[in-house]
Each structure stands twice: as structure tokens, then as C-alpha cells.
Design an enzyme around this catalytic site. Structure first.
Site, PDB file in Angstrom:
ATOM      1  N   GLN A 126      97.086  59.891 -17.373  1.00 61.69           N
ATOM      2  CA  GLN A 126      96.654  58.497 -17.343  1.00 61.69           C
ATOM      3  C   GLN A 126      96.832  57.830 -18.706  1.00 61.69           C
ATOM      4  O   GLN A 126      96.284  58.305 -19.702  1.00 61.69           O
ATOM      5  CB  GLN A 126      95.176  58.443 -16.928  1.00 61.69           C
ATOM      6  N   GLU A 244      87.313  56.571 -10.167  1.00 58.05           N
ATOM      7  CA  GLU A 244      86.936  57.484 -11.241  1.00 58.05           C
ATOM      8  C   GLU A 244      85.427  57.589 -11.378  1.00 58.05           C
ATOM      9  O   GLU A 244      84.873  58.678 -11.510  1.00 58.05           O
ATOM     10  CB  GLU A 244      87.560  57.003 -12.560  1.00 58.05           C
TER      11      GLU A 244
END
Length: 392
Positions: A126, A244
Site C-alpha cells: 500500500q 482497514e
């Protein structure tokens, strides 16, 4: 409020427990219980096992290779596997970029990228944070300038977890410098083998190098790798961060840490300490409250009543409780904790649990400095709650 504990869900929980008992490799479980940093092959071997069962992307829609798990089933799977001693299910492909692609991506992007995630063949990382734009993602400066059928990317990303193991990175990049910060951001998929990409490891406080800084110097990225619309990346970023944070309570991991404290206390003759019993009782109450809060959030999701900011509560409490429990484990160790040596821990990863567990406790206590920062720091989460929940 909708209750999640149906007979079917209880049966699913039992299935997950039995599967972990029968299929989690003993050497990987030992490393997790001892707090030994895992290697890429360790993670990939466990995820290959899950992929073979069809559970690696269980919450994905069946149309994209998943099982159509409900929010409750996803929660149960995460908590039961973690509690059993299974490795952290690496979220970057499964929980983050995969759902972004199947929700906002093109037909070609779905065909190109989703199969590699479901089969565990492609490793993602990420690219959000930058040296001067951590929790404030709107301040990022990595630029992507359109040049015909390509974007030319220049800039850097930092604290990029496991980039040194990854094949691809999904990045937030600035495509319109003149726009309001959040409106000039795009979501770009970048092959890390592309010329101009450099990955520089960063050694973290516990002595491991799972973090990295990634540099982009005139990196040519095909324009077809833009997800959704140009300058609409903030929308996709918020969608991803919601995934998340809703998984950040980590009750299963915290309970595993409590079991470890009890083992250490018994070994060190401290299991009858009134202070120990008091702290453990308080932690148990905190975890029960966190679990019930998580179940309420899941119930709201199932009933279509969730407003979006509830996951911030889970992130704040889950990360703080995990830190407190890991800190207390070091207190229980006492002077044993002074001999911490990360190199020794890695070199002796195959030793019996009782011989390496003390070293692993310190490693994980240092590592758990991070959860209150990643995924948007807890200070940012409190601002979100102040604005959206309290109207301040």
C-alpha cells in the site's frame, strides 16, 4: 438491534476452529505464539492453505471468487484464526485493493488483477503515506503527469509495509496540483518491477525490516492502471480505509496475548499475584466491551444502519488495548526483558516455545507501538468521531 449469533454462525465458528487445528502448520503457529517475525514464505504458505479452502477472500462476492461471507462471518473468521495462532492475513490484496478493484475498477482491471489475489500468487503493498503526509493523506505530493497512454510518476512513499516482498503497489498520486487537495488525487496501480522504482528498507524499533521507503523516478505507468476516474482517488481511499479500520479491533490477538501472560506468570511464579489478577480482570472486561461494541457495529452493518464512522471506535480501542496488554507482558517478564536481541530471535526461531517466548514478547511489545498510528492515527480517528458522531 440485529443479533449476529445465529446457529449457522456458531457452526461456522466451529468450522474455522477445526480447520485451524487441523491445517495450520505447527512451525508457523510456534513462530506466531512466540512472537518471532515471519518470513514471506511463512505468510504465503498459510495463505496458500486458505486459498485452497476457498477462504482467502471469503468475504468477496462469489462472482469474483469469494464466498459472500456476511460482515459477521468475516469477523468470526478473523478472530478465530488470529486466536488460534495463525498469521495475520496480509490485507493489502485481500482486504484493501481487491475490494477497490471489484467495486470501482474496469472490466479489464478485474480480469487482470483479481485472480492473482484469490490464488495468492500476486503480493500487493500500500502506497499512501509520505514523509510529510502520514495521516494527512490530502497533503501527499507524489505526482502523476499524463503523457499519452502513460502517467509519469515522481515522488516517494514511506512506511510501506512489506514493499520489499511485493509485486505490485497501489498508490495515491496527485494528478491535479491546482485542485483542492482531496480532489486532485488519483488511485494508481504500479508494477514494482517497472524501471525507476527503488525500494529502501527501514529497520523498525523491534529490529525487523518490514517497513520500506519506495522512490519513484520518472516511472512510466500505463494509463489503463488508473482505477476509476482521474482526481476521484479520495473516494476510493476512504472506501479502502473503512475496510482497514473495521478489522482493527483484533480481539482474537489480544486474547492470545492474555493467554501468553498467564503462561509467563505461571512459569515465573507470579500467577497468584493480586496485581496480576487485577490487571488480567480489567483486560478481560475491556475485551468483552470491545467485542460487544464490534458486534453492535456488525449488527448495524447487517441492518443497514451503520453511518460509516463507527469503525473509528474499534480502531481506537482495539489498538490501545493491544498496546496495554503487550506492555504488561513485558512487566511480567521483569528483568528477562533486558536481554532482547532480535538477531538471536530470528536465528533460534525453531526452538521450543518456552525457550524463545520471552524474547518474542519484547519484540511484539515494540511492534505494537505501530497500531495506534497506522490506518490513520488515533488522533485522526478522534477527530472523525468528534465531527461525524458528536457534531463538534
Amino acid at each position: 438491534m440485529t443479533t449476529i449469533w445465529t446457529p449457522e454462525l456458531r457452526a461456522f465458528r466451529d468450522d474455522v476452529r477445526a480447520f485451524c487445528e487441523e491445517n495450520l502448520p505447527a512451525d508457523i503457529r510456534l513462530k506466531v505464539l512466540a512472537g518471532v517475525p515471519l518470513t514471506r514464505p511463512d505468510h504465503m504458505r498459510w495463505q496458500d492453505i486458505l486459498a485452497g479452502k476457498g477462504w482467502l477472500v471469503g468475504f468477496w462476492p462469489r462472482a469474483y471468487g469469494g464466498c459472500d461471507w456476511s460482515a459477521a462471518e468475516t469477523y468470526v473468521f478473523q478472530e478465530e484464526t488470529t486466536s488460534s495462532g495463525a498469521p495475520w492475513l496480509l490485507p493489502f490484496g485481500v482486504n484493501y485493493v481487491g475490494p477497490v478493484i471489484y467495486t470501482y475498477g474496469s472490466t479489464d482491471q478485474k480480469a487482470e488483477h483479481l485472480p492473482g489475489i484469490t490464488s495468492n500468487e500476486v503480493f500487493w503493498c500500500q502506497g499512501y503515506s509520505e514523509p510529510n503526509a502520514g495521516s494527512d493523506l490530502a497533503g501527499l505530493k507524489t505526482r502523476a503527469v499524463r503523457d499519452g497512454e502513460y502517467y509519469i510518476v515522481n515522488g516517494t512513499k514511506i512506511w510501506t509495509t512489506m514493499a520489499h516482498w511485493a509485486d505490485w503497489i497501489f498508490c495515491l498520486v496527485r494528478t491535479d496540483a491546482a485542485a483542492v487537495p482531496q480532489r486532485g488525487i488519483s488511485f494508481l496501480l504500479i508494477d514494482l518491477r517497472t524501471r525507476g522504482v527503488t525500494i529502501q528498507p527501514i529497520k523498525s524499533i523491534e529490529g525487523d525490516s518490514h517497513l520500506n521507503q519506495v522512490f519513484f523516478e520518472d516511472v512510466r505507468v500505463p494509463a489503463r492502471n488508473l482505477v476509476g476516474e482521474e482526481n476521484k482517488g479520495w473516494t476510493y481511499a476512504k472506501f479502502l480505509l473503512g475496510h482497514e479500520r473495521v478489522l482493527s479491533a483484533e480481539v482474537g490477538k489480544a486474547r492470545r496475548y492474555l493467554r501468553r501472560i498467564k503462561r509467563l506468570a505461571a512459569r515465573n511464579g507470579k500467577n497468584n499475584s493480586p496485581r496480576l489478577k487485577d490487571r488480567l480482570s480489567r483486560f478481560e472486561v475491556d475485551l468483552l466491551a470491545l467485542e460487544q461494541t464490534t458486534l453492535r457495529v456488525l449488527g448495524a452493518i447487517l441492518a443497514g444502519e451503520a453511518r460509516g464512522h463507527e469503525a473509528s471506535v474499534l480502531k481506537i480501542r482495539g489498538s490501545a488495548i493491544l498496546q496495554q496488554i503487550s506492555d504488561f507482558a513485558v512487566d511480567v517478564l521483569g528483568t528477562e526483558a533486558l536481554s532482547y536481541d532480535p538477531e538471536w530471535l530470528r536465528e533460534n526461531a525453531g526452538m521450543p516455545l518456552e525457550e524463545i517466548e520471552s524474547m518474542g514478547v519484547v519484540s511484539e511489545a515494540l511492534y505494537t507501538r505501530a497500531p495506534t498510528i497506522w490506518g490513520g492515527s488515533n488522533e485522526i480517528q478522534r477527530n472523525i468521531l468528534a465531527k461525524h458522531a458528536l457534531g463538534l
